[in-house]
Every structure is written in C-alpha cells, then in structure tokens.
Write a protein that holds these residues in place. Structure first.
Motif, PDB file in Angstrom:
ATOM      1  N   ARG A  19       0.691  -1.177   0.001  1.00  0.00           N
ATOM      2  CA  ARG A  19      -0.180   0.060   0.102  1.00  0.00           C
ATOM      3  C   ARG A  19       0.987   1.210  -0.129  1.00  0.00           C
ATOM      4  O   ARG A  19       1.932   1.142   0.439  1.00  0.00           O
ATOM      5  N   ALA A  20       0.483   2.225  -0.790  1.00  0.00           N
ATOM      6  CA  ALA A  20       1.104   3.362  -0.570  1.00  0.00           C
ATOM      7  C   ALA A  20       0.069   4.828  -0.904  1.00  0.00           C
ATOM      8  O   ALA A  20      -1.092   4.510  -1.141  1.00  0.00           O
ATOM      9  N   ARG A  21       0.850   5.918  -0.812  1.00  0.00           N
ATOM     10  CA  ARG A  21      -0.137   7.129  -0.831  1.00  0.00           C
ATOM     11  C   ARG A  21       0.472   7.653  -2.159  1.00  0.00           C
ATOM     12  O   ARG A  21       1.832   7.999  -2.361  1.00  0.00           O
ATOM     13  N   CYS A  22      -0.677   8.141  -2.894  1.00  0.00           N
ATOM     14  CA  CYS A  22      -0.248   8.725  -4.234  1.00  0.00           C
ATOM     15  C   CYS A  22      -0.909  10.200  -4.186  1.00  0.00           C
ATOM     16  O   CYS A  22      -2.151  10.154  -4.015  1.00  0.00           O
ATOM     17  N   ARG A  23       0.138  11.115  -4.418  1.00  0.00           N
ATOM     18  CA  ARG A  23      -0.424  12.554  -4.316  1.00  0.00           C
ATOM     19  C   ARG A  23      -0.383  12.900  -5.962  1.00  0.00           C
ATOM     20  O   ARG A  23       0.594  13.140  -6.605  1.00  0.00           O
ATOM     21  N   LYS A  24      -1.700  13.159  -6.424  1.00  0.00           N
ATOM     22  CA  LYS A  24      -2.042  13.831  -7.595  1.00  0.00           C
ATOM     23  C   LYS A  24      -1.813  15.296  -7.846  1.00  0.00           C
ATOM     24  O   LYS A  24      -1.595  15.646  -8.786  1.00  0.00           O
ATOM     25  N   SER A  25      -2.181  15.761  -6.914  1.00  0.00           N
ATOM     26  CA  SER A  25      -1.857  17.446  -6.830  1.00  0.00           C
ATOM     27  C   SER A  25      -1.521  17.697  -5.252  1.00  0.00           C
ATOM     28  O   SER A  25      -1.578  16.910  -4.362  1.00  0.00           O
ATOM     29  N   VAL A  45      -2.996  -0.960  -8.812  1.00  0.00           N
ATOM     30  CA  VAL A  45      -4.190  -1.607  -9.069  1.00  0.00           C
ATOM     31  C   VAL A  45      -5.258  -1.125  -8.106  1.00  0.00           C
ATOM     32  O   VAL A  45      -4.883  -0.628  -7.083  1.00  0.00           O
ATOM     33  N   GLY A  46      -6.308  -1.442  -8.642  1.00  0.00           N
ATOM     34  CA  GLY A  46      -7.555  -1.257  -7.628  1.00  0.00           C
ATOM     35  C   GLY A  46      -8.046   0.201  -7.549  1.00  0.00           C
ATOM     36  O   GLY A  46      -8.630   0.554  -6.504  1.00  0.00           O
ATOM     37  N   ILE A  47      -7.433   0.990  -8.579  1.00  0.00           N
ATOM     38  CA  ILE A  47      -7.684   2.220  -8.291  1.00  0.00           C
ATOM     39  C   ILE A  47      -9.047   2.567  -9.127  1.00  0.00           C
ATOM     40  O   ILE A  47      -9.835   2.121  -9.921  1.00  0.00           O
ATOM     41  N   SER A  48      -9.547   3.560  -8.473  1.00  0.00           N
ATOM     42  CA  SER A  48     -11.188   3.994  -8.753  1.00  0.00           C
ATOM     43  C   SER A  48     -11.103   5.466  -9.367  1.00  0.00           C
ATOM     44  O   SER A  48     -12.165   6.025  -9.913  1.00  0.00           O
ATOM     45  N   GLU A  49      -9.931   6.126  -9.479  1.00  0.00           N
ATOM     46  CA  GLU A  49      -9.913   7.490 -10.136  1.00  0.00           C
ATOM     47  C   GLU A  49      -9.107   7.445 -11.650  1.00  0.00           C
ATOM     48  O   GLU A  49      -8.425   6.431 -11.467  1.00  0.00           O
ATOM     49  N   GLU A  50      -9.188   8.370 -12.292  1.00  0.00           N
ATOM     50  CA  GLU A  50      -8.600   8.339 -13.650  1.00  0.00           C
ATOM     51  C   GLU A  50      -7.403   8.743 -13.451  1.00  0.00           C
ATOM     52  O   GLU A  50      -6.932   9.666 -12.778  1.00  0.00           O
ATOM     53  N   PHE A  51      -6.385   8.070 -14.132  1.00  0.00           N
ATOM     54  CA  PHE A  51      -5.204   8.470 -14.292  1.00  0.00           C
ATOM     55  C   PHE A  51      -4.851   8.768 -15.677  1.00  0.00           C
ATOM     56  O   PHE A  51      -5.379   7.760 -16.590  1.00  0.00           O
ATOM     57  N   VAL A  52      -4.021   9.749 -16.027  1.00  0.00           N
ATOM     58  CA  VAL A  52      -3.823   9.815 -17.671  1.00  0.00           C
ATOM     59  C   VAL A  52      -2.280   9.863 -17.868  1.00  0.00           C
ATOM     60  O   VAL A  52      -1.749  10.256 -17.034  1.00  0.00           O
ATOM     61  N   ALA A  53      -2.130   9.261 -19.140  1.00  0.00           N
ATOM     62  CA  ALA A  53      -0.618   9.354 -19.543  1.00  0.00           C
ATOM     63  C   ALA A  53       0.052  10.792 -19.243  1.00  0.00           C
ATOM     64  O   ALA A  53      -0.630  11.553 -19.741  1.00  0.00           O
ATOM     65  N   ASN A  54       1.308  10.625 -18.983  1.00  0.00           N
ATOM     66  CA  ASN A  54       2.104  11.675 -18.878  1.00  0.00           C
ATOM     67  C   ASN A  54       1.727  12.632 -17.471  1.00  0.00           C
ATOM     68  O   ASN A  54       2.461  13.613 -17.180  1.00  0.00           O
ATOM     69  N   GLN A  55       0.701  12.217 -16.904  1.00  0.00           N
ATOM     70  CA  GLN A  55       0.280  12.807 -15.647  1.00  0.00           C
ATOM     71  C   GLN A  55       1.726  12.584 -14.449  1.00  0.00           C
ATOM     72  O   GLN A  55       2.095  11.649 -14.576  1.00  0.00           O
ATOM     73  N   ARG A  56       1.827  13.464 -13.677  1.00  0.00           N
ATOM     74  CA  ARG A  56       3.000  13.170 -12.786  1.00  0.00           C
ATOM     75  C   ARG A  56       2.292  13.196 -11.466  1.00  0.00           C
ATOM     76  O   ARG A  56       1.194  13.988 -11.155  1.00  0.00           O
TER      77      ARG A  56
END
Length: 116
Positions: A19-25, A45-56
C-alpha cells in the motif's frame, strides 16, 4: 519471492502487495496498492480514480521519501508508473523482501510416488 518475466526490461519486476499514498496534486492524495515494482517503475491496481498518460504523481512507499513518477498507461483499475529517478537496487530488494509475494512453486510438494 516472485519475479515477473520482464520482456526485455532493464530491471526485473518483483510481485508485491504494497500500500502507498499517491499525491496527484498538492491537495489530492489517495491510497493505492502496488502489484509489482522495479527500479524503474511500478503498477498500481484497484484504482477508482482516473489516471492519464504523462500525468505526474508522487508516491510514498513504506518508509522512503516521496518518489516522483509519471503515468505511462492506464487501463480500467490499473496504471503503470515510471519513476523519474530510478530506485536503487537495495531499495527494491528491501521492498521485495518485506512486501513480496512468495513464488508458490517453491512451496509445492511433489505428488506421492513421484520422483524429485
């Protein structure tokens, strides 16, 4: 521990459950699970949010400092991330040892009467 077939990758991928914490902003942080990791990246895996190519994004893995990454692909509830600066082999080995999923083949016993 399992190491995936790497299809010519520079470093092996280790199968993990981490398990990890992912900061999208700066204000948007979500929990994610990693299914594999290598020096160059990981799969979440198991993500419910949208991730897009090239997103940091920034990941907090175990007790390590934040790791900056870029989304390479996203499909359904999975996304592949490439680390902007590779993790060290020692860091990967530590994560694989602590969070790796054992290769079930090493625990299989031969059938009775079968030769080893």
């Amino acid at each position: 521990m399992q190491v995936r077939d790497d299809c010519g990758r520079l470093s092996p991928r280790h199968v993990v459950l981490l398990r990890a914490r992912c900061r999208k902003s700066s204000w948007h942080v979500i929990g994610v699970e990693l299914s594999d990791i290598s020096e160059g990246g990981c799969c979440i895996v198991g993500i419910s949010e949208e991730f897009v190519a090239n997103q940091r994004v920034s990941l907090r893995l175990a007790n390590f400092k934040a790791v900056e990454a870029e989304v390479r692909w996203s499909q359904g509830d999975r996304a592949g991330l490439a680390f902007l600066a590779p993790l060290s082999r020692a860091q990967i080995e530590q994560l694989a040892q602590l969070y790796g999923i054992p290769d079930k083949r090493q625990f299989e016993r031969p059938a009775l009467g079968a030769e080893p």
